[in-house]
Design a protein around this motif. Structure first.
Motif, short mmCIF file in Angstrom:
data_model
loop_
_atom_site.label_atom_id
_atom_site.label_comp_id
_atom_site.label_asym_id
_atom_site.label_seq_id
_atom_site.Cartn_x
_atom_site.Cartn_y
_atom_site.Cartn_z
N ARG A 133 56.68 41.76 38.68
CA ARG A 133 56.57 42.90 37.81
C ARG A 133 56.10 42.42 36.37
NH1 ARG A 133 58.29 46.82 40.55
NH2 ARG A 133 60.09 46.26 42.37
N GLY A 134 56.88 41.42 35.82
CA GLY A 134 56.17 40.71 34.40
C GLY A 134 54.79 40.42 34.23
N ALA A 135 54.39 39.96 35.58
CA ALA A 135 52.79 39.61 35.68
C ALA A 135 52.05 40.91 35.64
CB ALA A 135 52.67 38.78 37.25
N ILE A 136 52.68 41.82 36.29
CA ILE A 136 51.81 43.18 36.42
C ILE A 136 51.62 43.70 35.05
CG2 ILE A 136 51.80 45.61 37.25
CD1 ILE A 136 52.92 44.40 39.91
N GLU A 137 52.79 43.71 34.47
CA GLU A 137 52.70 44.14 32.94
C GLU A 137 51.39 43.28 32.09
OE1 GLU A 137 56.58 44.01 31.30
OE2 GLU A 137 57.57 45.42 32.95
N ASP A 138 51.53 42.16 32.15
CA ASP A 138 50.52 41.34 31.46
C ASP A 138 49.20 41.60 31.85
OD1 ASP A 138 52.26 40.18 29.71
OD2 ASP A 138 52.35 38.02 30.86
N PHE A 139 48.87 41.68 33.23
CA PHE A 139 47.60 41.90 33.88
C PHE A 139 47.27 43.30 33.27
CE2 PHE A 139 48.76 39.07 37.47
CZ PHE A 139 48.31 37.96 36.84
N THR A 140 48.07 44.31 33.34
CA THR A 140 47.77 45.90 32.88
C THR A 140 47.30 45.77 31.38
OG1 THR A 140 49.09 46.77 34.44
CG2 THR A 140 48.61 48.16 32.47
N GLN A 141 47.84 44.87 30.64
CA GLN A 141 47.60 45.03 29.01
C GLN A 141 46.30 44.14 28.94
OE1 GLN A 141 49.67 45.94 26.53
NE2 GLN A 141 48.00 45.40 25.14
N ALA A 142 46.00 43.15 29.83
CA ALA A 142 44.85 42.46 29.79
C ALA A 142 43.79 43.66 29.97
CB ALA A 142 44.83 41.22 30.52
N ILE A 143 43.86 44.46 30.93
CA ILE A 143 42.84 45.37 31.46
C ILE A 143 42.75 46.56 30.32
CG2 ILE A 143 42.49 47.21 33.06
CD1 ILE A 143 43.79 45.43 35.38
N THR A 144 44.04 46.91 29.45
CA THR A 144 43.84 47.82 28.47
C THR A 144 42.89 47.37 27.52
OG1 THR A 144 45.96 48.51 28.98
CG2 THR A 144 45.36 49.08 26.77
N LEU A 145 42.78 46.09 27.34
CA LEU A 145 42.21 45.49 26.10
C LEU A 145 40.70 45.27 26.51
CD1 LEU A 145 44.78 42.49 24.97
CD2 LEU A 145 44.04 44.75 23.56
N ASN A 146 40.77 44.82 27.96
CA ASN A 146 39.23 44.62 28.37
C ASN A 146 39.19 45.57 29.85
OD1 ASN A 146 36.60 43.74 29.57
ND2 ASN A 146 37.14 41.65 29.40
#
Length: 202
Positions: free
Chosen positions: A74-87
């Protein structure tokens, strides 16, 4: 007083440059720790990068992979989502988030991420292999086989794709095809294929 101004500006520039250097140092250090399998330590370094560079998409993605390795899906998914939001065109972030969702057995949501990742990079053999795993999880055996076929067409020595393709073939009643795939996977170095060969291919 004016004669001191250039010195003050120089000092400010130096501090800014030093701050950027620090972020890069933490990033490099985090990557080295990640490669050494020290995921918790890598995350600490990535945390420092994000304090200094809070919009660094690659660091979010790398930290997400480290969290995934520590089973913090779940923590990983949050980080990937943030990366996608930025790019929004960050292919690896979609594919990595798909894998974390797969690990949580959230297959339908994982499928959407793999579809997007493959749309952005249709030549990624690993993406098709992993989407095949998702489709297998959804009991879409024909779809899984199609993805493994595509992965193998992109990389004819993709041992995991041969190994994985055996299971949906077996489930669809193609025992000979399944055994051929497991035999090929074993030849390419997948030791786990041996147990399937002994159990299902006598």
């Amino acid at each position: 007083m004016k004669k001191f101004l250039p010195f003050i500006l120089f000092l400010l520039v130096s501090i800014t440059a030093f701050g950027q250097k620090n972020a890069k140092d933490y990033f490099v250090s985090g990557n080295e720790k990640f490669k050494a399998g020290k995921y918790a330590e890598a995350i600490k370094d990535y945390n420092q990068v994000l304090k200094l560079e809070p919009k660094h998409a690659v660091t979010f993605a790398n930290r997400g992979v480290a969290k995934d390795r520590l089973l913090d899906y779940r923590g990983a998914i949050e980080d990937f989502t943030q990366a996608i939001t930025l790019n929004p065109k960050y292919t690896e972030a979609y594919l990595s988030r798909g894998l974390s969702k797969y690990n949580l057995k959230d297959y339908r949501s994982a499928l959407l991420d793999y579809n997007k990742g493959i749309e952005l990079n249709p030549k990624d053999a690993k993406a098709y292999n992993n989407r095949g795993l998702v489709r297998y999880g959804l009991k879409d055996y024909s779809g899984a086989i199609a993805d493994y076929d595509k992965a193998i067409s992109l990389n004819t020595r993709y041992e995991e794709a041969y190994y994985n393709r055996g299971a949906p073939k077996y489930n669809l009643g193609d025992t000979a095809g399944a055994c051929a795939d497991w035999t090929k996977a074993k030849q390419l170095g997948v030791k786990e294929a041996d147990q399937y060969l002994k159990k299902f291919c006598k």
